[in-house]
Scaffold this active site. Structure first.
Site, PDB file in Angstrom:
ATOM      1  CE  LYS A 116      45.983  51.574  30.691  1.00 20.82           C
ATOM      2  NZ  LYS A 116      44.592  51.570  30.459  1.00 20.82           N
ATOM      3  N   GLY A 157      47.844  42.456  35.693  1.00 21.42           N
ATOM      4  CA  GLY A 157      47.078  42.141  34.489  1.00 21.42           C
ATOM      5  C   GLY A 157      47.518  40.794  33.962  1.00 21.42           C
ATOM      6  CB  CYS A 199      44.227  37.443  39.922  1.00 25.75           C
ATOM      7  SG  CYS A 199      44.038  38.197  41.526  1.00 25.75           S
ATOM      8  CD  GLU A 233      51.440  40.324  42.423  1.00 23.62           C
ATOM      9  OE1 GLU A 233      51.025  39.190  42.096  1.00 23.62           O
ATOM     10  OE2 GLU A 233      52.257  40.515  43.321  1.00 23.62           O
ATOM     11  CD  GLU A 292      44.278  34.266  34.018  1.00 23.01           C
ATOM     12  OE1 GLU A 292      44.925  34.957  33.215  1.00 23.01           O
ATOM     13  OE2 GLU A 292      44.155  34.564  35.223  1.00 23.01           O
TER      14      GLU A 292
HETATM   15  P1  NAD Z   1      45.332  43.103  30.693  1.00 28.32           P
HETATM   16  O1  NAD Z   1      46.726  42.565  30.749  1.00 28.32           O
HETATM   17  O2  NAD Z   1      44.605  42.997  29.422  1.00 28.32           O
HETATM   18  O3  NAD Z   1      45.312  44.652  31.079  1.00 28.32           O
HETATM   19  C1  NAD Z   1      45.833  45.110  32.300  1.00 28.32           C
HETATM   20  C2  NAD Z   1      46.219  46.577  32.133  1.00 28.32           C
HETATM   21  O4  NAD Z   1      47.342  46.670  31.252  1.00 28.32           O
HETATM   22  C3  NAD Z   1      45.136  47.448  31.537  1.00 28.32           C
HETATM   23  O5  NAD Z   1      45.133  48.699  32.190  1.00 28.32           O
HETATM   24  C4  NAD Z   1      45.593  47.606  30.089  1.00 28.32           C
HETATM   25  O6  NAD Z   1      45.132  48.771  29.503  1.00 28.32           O
HETATM   26  C5  NAD Z   1      47.097  47.639  30.279  1.00 28.32           C
HETATM   27  N1  NAD Z   1      47.879  47.309  29.060  1.00 28.32           N
HETATM   28  C6  NAD Z   1      47.527  46.518  28.028  1.00 28.32           C
HETATM   29  N2  NAD Z   1      48.531  46.463  27.120  1.00 28.32           N
HETATM   30  C7  NAD Z   1      49.540  47.222  27.610  1.00 28.32           C
HETATM   31  C8  NAD Z   1      50.860  47.539  27.163  1.00 28.32           C
HETATM   32  N3  NAD Z   1      51.328  47.061  26.006  1.00 28.32           N
HETATM   33  N4  NAD Z   1      51.625  48.314  27.925  1.00 28.32           N
HETATM   34  C9  NAD Z   1      51.176  48.781  29.108  1.00 28.32           C
HETATM   35  N5  NAD Z   1      49.947  48.525  29.587  1.00 28.32           N
HETATM   36  C10 NAD Z   1      49.139  47.740  28.849  1.00 28.32           C
HETATM   37  O7  NAD Z   1      44.537  42.390  31.899  1.00 28.32           O
HETATM   38  P2  NAD Z   1      42.994  42.473  32.252  1.00 28.32           P
HETATM   39  O8  NAD Z   1      42.229  41.729  31.208  1.00 28.32           O
HETATM   40  O9  NAD Z   1      42.579  43.884  32.558  1.00 28.32           O
HETATM   41  O10 NAD Z   1      42.954  41.656  33.623  1.00 28.32           O
HETATM   42  C11 NAD Z   1      42.871  40.269  33.674  1.00 28.32           C
HETATM   43  C12 NAD Z   1      44.207  39.656  33.962  1.00 28.32           C
HETATM   44  O11 NAD Z   1      44.752  40.220  35.143  1.00 28.32           O
HETATM   45  C13 NAD Z   1      44.114  38.175  34.249  1.00 28.32           C
HETATM   46  O12 NAD Z   1      45.175  37.516  33.600  1.00 28.32           O
HETATM   47  C14 NAD Z   1      44.270  38.089  35.752  1.00 28.32           C
HETATM   48  O13 NAD Z   1      44.763  36.864  36.221  1.00 28.32           O
HETATM   49  C15 NAD Z   1      45.209  39.202  36.005  1.00 28.32           C
HETATM   50  N6  NAD Z   1      45.174  39.640  37.396  1.00 28.32           N
HETATM   51  C16 NAD Z   1      46.188  39.272  38.215  1.00 28.32           C
HETATM   52  C17 NAD Z   1      46.170  39.642  39.544  1.00 28.32           C
HETATM   53  C18 NAD Z   1      47.291  39.261  40.465  1.00 28.32           C
HETATM   54  O14 NAD Z   1      47.390  39.844  41.525  1.00 28.32           O
HETATM   55  N7  NAD Z   1      48.138  38.316  40.106  1.00 28.32           N
HETATM   56  C19 NAD Z   1      45.102  40.408  40.028  1.00 28.32           C
HETATM   57  C20 NAD Z   1      44.074  40.749  39.164  1.00 28.32           C
HETATM   58  C21 NAD Z   1      44.126  40.370  37.846  1.00 28.32           C
END
Ligand code: NAD
Length: 485
Positions: free
Chosen positions: A164, A217, A273, A239, A374
């Site tokens: 997803k 995320g 990230c 992550e 962040e």
């Molecule tokens: P997000 O948490 O909003 O979304 C990430 C994913 O989770 C999306 O596919 C979203 O649809 C899904 N999601 C949202 N709510 C959910 C739920 N309740 N249950 C299951 N899935 C759900 O993050 P984003 O805005 O897409 O990405 C940015 C974030 O990701 C930043 O905080 C960044 O630091 C982090 N990030 C971390 C790394 C790492 O390796 N540590 C790498 C890339 C991004």
């Protein structure tokens, strides 16, 4: 008369067939004859080998724990007789007593170690098994790389994957799945389900037939997923967010640091990230570096990513830009100075995109919200410090722990900081961003939950270790019971 020593052959102390002997003398005193030892011949060897073959047949059928017990008693006897043996060894070989005692101690250690090895008393092997359907939930900022970090090891281990992608990047996900199918992946091994995280992602995480979940995320979403997976006893890799800092010391190569911070803070519009969102600078180089930084940041060209002249593209969506605007306002209210940027670009042609100027906030102090939270956009908070210790403290005093970076020419300082910077990744003389396929990637504290992507570690995550014992003794070898009873 010196004693005539014997060979030990076929269970007896015996004289050599040759009847001949040689003297063994103390190398520290050639008058001191320790004894006469057999000058044996081939016949003695033949008899010894024949006996040893019988010994082998018997001993190799003796269970390893029993063999180990004999060696343990050998170790105990060596302990008891350590001093006598050390003295005899020094008399014969010449090295000082502390050394011959050490020589005996090595024998003791080897005997006791061999004893514990004897507990491996069954023929055994371990191998890895796939787990099942792996649920992969990915963010928008690396639409291809992050899905591949999860998907390829999961598939290699033999799992099926349910993917997803983030709502903002479904097309790249579609292209990736097309490639997997074109490459010959059986069609039911990969599933792509688009939709909202709170609906599709949630349903995946809650599905009882998805035993392993990998999520990248925000920390907020990761916490929700973590609670469900904990309740359902699922294997979970998280992550999450970061608040990564670059430290620039007063001995750093400032030109190098300047290139690094521009790339770290404003590359991918600050939406990595590992983006550099804090610049922790030594007070002696602070003003110079900040002046150079603002000058270069102002000259960065905003525009669509498809235009080759563009340095900084748009933010992902309207909410992301509102979040950046909100935080720049918070920074102003907290007393930070907006040295450059701090608004939407006025340039024509950019009004239909989610653009925001590269922004430098100076005068930021440890503990301010813009220093702790962040923002995930092109906003860099600059914090002035007086020493490396202070810089490390500021770096560590946030809830996240993904990446850190230190610019210095002092090799001792660099090695010290490598251990003290509380992040999963540290760069020396390079910005906070980046990942390599063969190295483990991930963060500590609220960035992760102890797993890593990349490297061989990720293969651990997507597989279960299985141990197989094969007992061909034909008897019950009772396990976990005292063998004395
Ligand atoms: P997000 O948490 O909003 O979304 C990430 C994913 O989770 C999306 O596919 C979203 O649809 C899904 N999601 C949202 N709510 C959910 C739920 N309740 N249950 C299951 N899935 C759900 O993050 P984003 O805005 O897409 O990405 C940015 C974030 O990701 C930043 O905080 C960044 O630091 C982090 N990030 C971390 C790394 C790492 O390796 N540590 C790498 C890339 C991004």
């Amino acid at each position: 008369m010196p004693e005539n020593f014997k060979n030990f052959i076929a269970g007896e102390w015996v004289a050599p067939r040759t009847g001949a002997y040689f003297e063994n003398r103390n190398p520290a005193d050639s008058d001191d004859v320790i004894g006469c030892f057999p000058r044996s011949g081939p016949d003695d060897v033949t008899r010894a080998v024949a006996s040893a073959q019988r010994g082998f047949a018997q001993w190799s059928r003796t269970p390893a724990p029993i063999r180990g017990e004999v060696l343990h008693r050998v170790g105990d006897l060596l302990v008891q007789r350590k001093e006598d043996i050390a003295r005899a060894m020094t008399r014969e070989m010449g090295k000082v007593l502390a050394e011959t005692r050490g020589d005996v101690q090595e024998g003791i250690d080897t005997a006791h170690y061999a004893h514990t090895e004897g507990r491996r008393n069954k023929w055994a092997m371990s191998f890895r098994r796939p787990i099942g359907v792996a649920g992969l939930i990915t963010p928008f900022n690396f639409p291809l790389a992050i899905p591949t970090w999860k998907m390829f090891p999961a598939l290699l281990c033999g799992n099926a994957v349910l993917f997803k992608p983030a709502e903002d990047v479904p097309h790249t996900a579609h292209l990736l799945v097309e490639i997997l199918l074109e490459a010959g992946l059986p069609p039911e091994v990969v599933q792509l389900v688009h939709g909202e995280g709170s609906v599709v992602g949630k349903a995946m995480v809650e599905h009882p037939e998805v035993p392993v979940v990998s999520f990248t995320g925000s920390t907020e979403t990761g916490s929700i997923i973590g609670a469900t997976c904990g309740r359902m006893h699922k294997r979970l890799s998280l992550e999450m967010g970061g608040k990564n800092a670059m430290i620039v010391m007063d001995d750093a190569d400032l030109d190098l640091a300047l290139d690094g911070v521009l790339w770290g803070a404003f590359g991918t519009t600050g939406q990595r990230c590992t983006a550099t969102s804090r610049l922790i600078v030594h007070e002696r180089v602070h003003d110079r570096l900040v002046t150079l930084l603002c000058d270069r940041a102002e000259r960065m060209r905003l525009g669509p990513g498809l235009d080759a002249k563009t340095d900084v593209g748009p933010l992902i969506n309207e909410d992301a830009r509102k979040k950046v605007e909100y935080y720049v306002g918070v920074g102003r209210d907290e007393g930070a100075q907006v040295l450059t940027g701090g608004g939407r670009p006025a340039a024509k042609g950019l009004e239909r995109g989610w653009f925001y100027q590269p922004t430098v906030l100076a005068g930021v102090r440890a503990g301010m919200r813009v220093e702790q939270e962040e923002i995930f956009g092109p906003v860099l908070s600059v914090i002035k410090v007086g020493s490396l210790d202070e810089a490390v403290r500021v770096n560590n005093d946030v809830k996240y722990g993904l990446s850190s970076s230190l610019y210095t020419r002092d090799v001792n300082a660099a090695f010290r900081a490598m251990g003290e910077l509380d992040t999963g990744i540290t760069y020396v003389n390079a910005p906070t961003i980046g990942a390599e396929a063969h190295l483990p990637f991930g963060g500590v504290k609220q960035t992760g939950n102890g797993h890593r992507e990349g490297g061989w570690e990720v293969y651990d995550f997507y597989s279960e270790t299985k141990v197989v014992y094969v007992d061909f003794s034909g008897k019950l070898q009772r396990a976990q019971i005292d063998t004395e009873t």
